[in-house]
Scaffold this active site. Structure first.
Site, PDB file in Angstrom:
ATOM      1  N   LYS A  65       0.716  -1.212  -0.008  1.00  0.00           N
ATOM      2  CA  LYS A  65       0.191   0.055   0.100  1.00  0.00           C
ATOM      3  C   LYS A  65       0.857   1.275  -0.093  1.00  0.00           C
ATOM      4  CE  LYS A  65      -0.260   0.054   4.910  1.00  0.00           C
ATOM      5  NZ  LYS A  65      -1.190  -0.160   6.267  1.00  0.00           N
ATOM      6  N   ARG A  69      -9.581   1.095  15.801  1.00  0.00           N
ATOM      7  CA  ARG A  69      -9.804   1.851  14.683  1.00  0.00           C
ATOM      8  C   ARG A  69     -10.967   1.217  13.759  1.00  0.00           C
ATOM      9  NH1 ARG A  69      -4.139   1.985  11.370  1.00  0.00           N
ATOM     10  NH2 ARG A  69      -4.504  -0.358  10.943  1.00  0.00           N
ATOM     11  N   TYR A  95      12.755  32.387   0.259  1.00  0.00           N
ATOM     12  CA  TYR A  95      11.587  32.901   0.594  1.00  0.00           C
ATOM     13  C   TYR A  95      11.560  33.252   2.101  1.00  0.00           C
ATOM     14  CZ  TYR A  95       9.350  31.181  -3.620  1.00  0.00           C
ATOM     15  OH  TYR A  95       8.836  31.052  -4.911  1.00  0.00           O
ATOM     16  N   MET A 130       9.256  24.730  -3.087  1.00  0.00           N
ATOM     17  CA  MET A 130       8.314  23.692  -3.905  1.00  0.00           C
ATOM     18  C   MET A 130       9.297  22.878  -4.481  1.00  0.00           C
ATOM     19  SD  MET A 130       4.926  23.751  -6.307  1.00  0.00           S
ATOM     20  CE  MET A 130       3.954  24.597  -5.044  1.00  0.00           C
TER      21      MET A 130
END
Length: 810
Positions: free
Chosen positions: A482, A577, A705, A754
């Site tokens: 997964k 859960r 930044y 980014m």
């Protein structure tokens, strides 16, 4: 040529069937690597977790007709075969290789030591082949199985054999010595590799030198005193020691090469194209051999100048138009081609498989026979298309009766072949270094920026085998792929797991399972988070949902009607859960009895604190509750389901709770959550990027930044091609994070952007384009996670899918 009846005598075996008349051409020890069926003989070796006898019928169906077994088997359905029963299949394999070796009265070089065996072998081969026809181990085939497979390559055309031998415990080298039967030896060095199998360095040296029992001379470095004590009586030595046969007088380095002045009768100066200590030692072993054999200085220097770093791995990369490329571009010989075709054959992502190969630059007297063998291997591996590059392949193109194109040079191919014709296929690219096939790889690779996540498939296999070693042979294994296989790439990892015959895969969502099914993954797949809108996909692709409450199971019953589906019942034993609780069991059982088309494949739960000893009591309470609740469910089922409770840390810490199956997750990817056995696992991932630009910054200037980076003095910074969109968290900003560059740690300066990040490289020798390690060998994922107060899972799974993955095996 040795035939089956000869083998029966050689291995002292009992012939059970003798109905096949072909010769023995190929030795098969791994049923998954059996594409060359015609003339192949399979040795069914019983291992700790795998038994080759289980795969005899499937091999028969593939066309194999000769078998060596260790126990009685059902011979019905094996008509037209040969079957030999022996005490040990491995011993029979070794006996066959030994007999084969005895047919050749040629020089054979045996190489052993702790490190450098493979490099010395590869470089020695490069130095010798311009002068003599030579054969060597493919890759690092130096084990009890690898050596027989390597020696089997010997044929009447060879003048020199070069074989490395590796051992991990006493008693192994005697078995390899009688197979290799070296006439001359090379002992590389002694170090800590495989220390666990020996009582002392002295014992390890004693065991290794048994390879040279009947060798005329052994080449070694006299500076290694303990080695010298064992080999002085039959050694040809090199080193700084005054009594060395080849004495080093002086060593001088610059940035790219080393000049070594030596005395051997006369004084010589060799220019070696390496500066690191290990490469120099490996190269000097080769120089000593060449001097011992009487090669002149000019020939040796010419050969050394052409030596290159040995590319020891096959790389699987995403390519254009939905394809994959297997990059193996630095050498091309028959044995190496066979290994690369093995790797190609177990890639199930695409049915179509193409091969781009260069001429094989081996000196052989019968080129036509060589390329006929290449053609035979390509056909046996079900290669769809061949692109042959080189004058020899052009000359012998009539031998290839598959779809094929031929070009004189790599440039001809790149200029005249339409690369867009490669679509939805797996492409093996294998060539001798002089053909510069890296240009073809670059042309076909998927174009993504310079940040890459390297996935070591050998390390992943090591981790898989470690956890299997903690399980009983009958316990099944589900592996979680997964979250994009914890950031490593679900399809590629799943394909390897299928190759290694795990029992189940686990994914989070139906779409993940659908992609695996569409790309050749046929293993059972459990889906942990099904939803009503995914039921059609679950049914269509034979995926098995986790069922954890009445809402989801009733929706599934309504969807199925009279159709059948396998499901996995989740019980909540304390995780709080998902899962049915104790008060739900009676109603759940009633529902399952009424709807027997809901086939319960497994019942499972999840330990909340398996990784920490302080929660042991709670884990034991969970296990008792799981057994009690699952017993109640199982009493009312018409089939017995599997039960599974433990995850990766539970596999290590709670063997008593393994039940019928265990679930392996983060441990596969090199992280042992309980920290008990972290030293037994290998990191599988290395995230790297490049320097895009270097700048000189004056004291007082700000960087990035919000002007968060401040130069407190004149400094040098580099901008690297990774940012938070790639998974390098903003939490690493302003000195919290570091990267590794050219042997030193470089802190982040300013805010992570980014797509890029600035680092302080003041005092580090670097140029634009240099490689930067974000995590891997030098900066571990554990270290990176601790810096931003998170867990390694998050670091791994945050690596963006836009980051190019490269999968490799040694």
């Amino acid at each position: 040529m040795i035939n089956f009846n000869n083998l029966a005598k050689i291995a002292s075996g009992e012939i059970v069937l003798s109905e096949y008349s072909g010769d023995i051409k190929y030795l098969i020890t791994d049923s998954r690597k059996s594409f060359f069926a015609g003339g192949g003989i399979f040795f069914a070796i019983s291992g700790e977790r795998h038994d080759g006898h289980e795969y005899i019928k499937s091999l028969y169906d593939k066309g194999v007709r000769q078998f060596v077994v260790e126990r009685d088997i059902d011979i019905s359905g094996l008509e037209g075969s040969n079957l030999l029963k022996v005490r040990s299949s491995l011993a029979a394999l070794q006996a066959l290789a030994r007999k084969h070796r005895e047919q050749f009265n040629i020089e054979v070089i045996g190489i052993t030591g702790s490190n450098g065996k493979t490099i010395v072998k590869e470089w020695l081969f490069q130095l010798i082949v311009p002068h003599k026809r030579a054969v060597k181990n493919p890759h690092s085939y130096n084990s009890q199985i690898g050596v027989p497979l390597s020696v089997w390559q010997l044929n009447e055309q060879h003048e020199v054999g070069i074989f490395e031998a590796g051992i991990s415990e006493p008693g192994e080298m005697e078995k390899l010595e009688v197979i290799i039967q070296p006439t001359i030896g090379i002992f590389t060095n002694i170090g800590s590799a495989h220390d666990a199998g020996f009582n002392s360095y002295k014992q390890k040296i004693q065991e290794k030198v048994r390879l040279f029992k009947n060798a005329v001379e052994v080449i070694y470095c006299k500076d290694h005193e303990e080695v010298d004590q064992h080999l002085a009586n039959k050694g040809f030595s090199w080193g700084h020691h005054v009594d060395s046969d080849v004495r080093i007088i002086d060593v001088m380095h610059d940035e790219r090469e080393t000049v070594v002045n030596i005395r051997f009768g006369s004084d010589f100066s060799f220019r070696i194209p390496f500066v690191d200590k290990a490469s120099l030692e490996n190269c000097l072993h080769c120089i000593a051999y060449m001097l011992f054999k009487g090669y002149d200085f000019i020939a040796i220097q010419e050969g050394i100048s052409k030596l290159h770093k040995v590319h020891m791995r096959l790389e699987l990369k995403k390519a254009i138009h939905g394809s994959y490329v297997i990059d193996d571009v630095y050498n091309n010989d028959l044995a190496g081609l066979q290994i690369a075709l093995d790797f190609l054959s177990h890639q199930k992502q695409h049915e179509r498989k193409s091969v781009i190969i260069s001429d094989i630059l081996q000196s052989v007297s019968d080129q036509e026979k060589l390329y006929a063998q290449v053609s035979e291997l390509l056909k046996a591996a079900n290669v769809t298309k061949l692109v042959g590059i080189g004058s020899a392949l052009m000359h012998y193109k009539v031998l290839f009766d598959i779809e094929a194109e031929f070009y004189e040079t790599t440039s001809d191919f790149l200029q005249n072949h339409d690369l867009t014709t490669f679509r939805e296929e797996t492409i093996l690219i294998k060539g001798a270094r002089t053909f510069t096939f890296e240009k073809i790889v670059r042309a076909l690779e998927e174009k993504i920026h310079g940040t890459q996540l390297e996935i070591n498939l050998d390390a992943l296999t090591n981790n898989l085998n470690f956890f299997r070693s903690r399980m009983k042979p009958e316990t099944k294994l589900m592996v979680m792929v997964k979250a994009f296989a914890y950031g490593s790439g679900s399809l590629e990892v799943a394909n390897l797991l299928q190759f290694h015959r795990v029992d189940y895969l686990g994914v989070a969502y139906a779409d993940e399972g659908m992609i695996l099914r569409k790309n050749g993954i046929y293993l059972p797949i459990m889906v942990m988070n099904p939803s009503e809108d995914s039921f059609e996909k679950l049914y269509q692709y034979q995926l098995e949902p986790e069922v954890y409450n009445f809402n989801i199971i009733k929706q599934l019953i309504a969807f199925l009607g009279n159709r059948t589906m396998r499901v996995h019942i989740k019980l909540d034993t304390g995780m709080r859960r998902l899962g049915f609780e104790e008060g739900d069991i009676d109603s759940l059982v009633d529902l399952l009895e009424k709807h027997r088309n809901i086939e319960v494949k497994s019942i499972f739960s999840h330990l909340a604190g398996a990784d920490e000893a302080e929660h042991n009591q709670f884990s034991q309470e969970q296990a008792a509750k799981f057994k009690s609740l699952s017993d109640r469910v199982m009493k009312h089922l018409h089939r017995t389901p599997l039960r599974h409770l433990v995850n990766s840390p539970g596999i290590v810490r709670f063997p008593e709770f393994h039940f019928d199956m265990v679930r392996l997750g983060i441990g596969l990817y090199g992280l042992e959550a309980s920290k008990q056995e972290q030293h037994r696992l290998q990191p599988i991932s290395r995230l790297k990027t490049i320097i895009s630009q270097i700048k000189q910054i004056k004291k007082g200037e700000t960087i990035g930044y919000s002007r968060k980076g401040l130069a407190k003095s004149d400094m040098q910074i580099a901008t690297i091609a990774i940012g938070y969109a790639d998974g390098f968290s903003r939490a690493f900003s302003n000195g919290v994070g570091e990267v590794w560059l050219n042997g030193k740690n470089a802190p982040v300066i300013g805010n992570v952007c980014m797509d890029m990040t600035m680092i302080d490289i003041t005092g580090i020798d670097a140029v634009e384009g240099d490689e930067v390690e974000v995590f891997g060998e030098h900066l571990t994922i554990i270290d990176a996670a601790s810096r931003i107060n998170t867990i390694p899972y998050e670091i791994l799974t945050n690596v963006s899918q836009r980051v190019k993955r490269i999968y490799y095996m040694e």
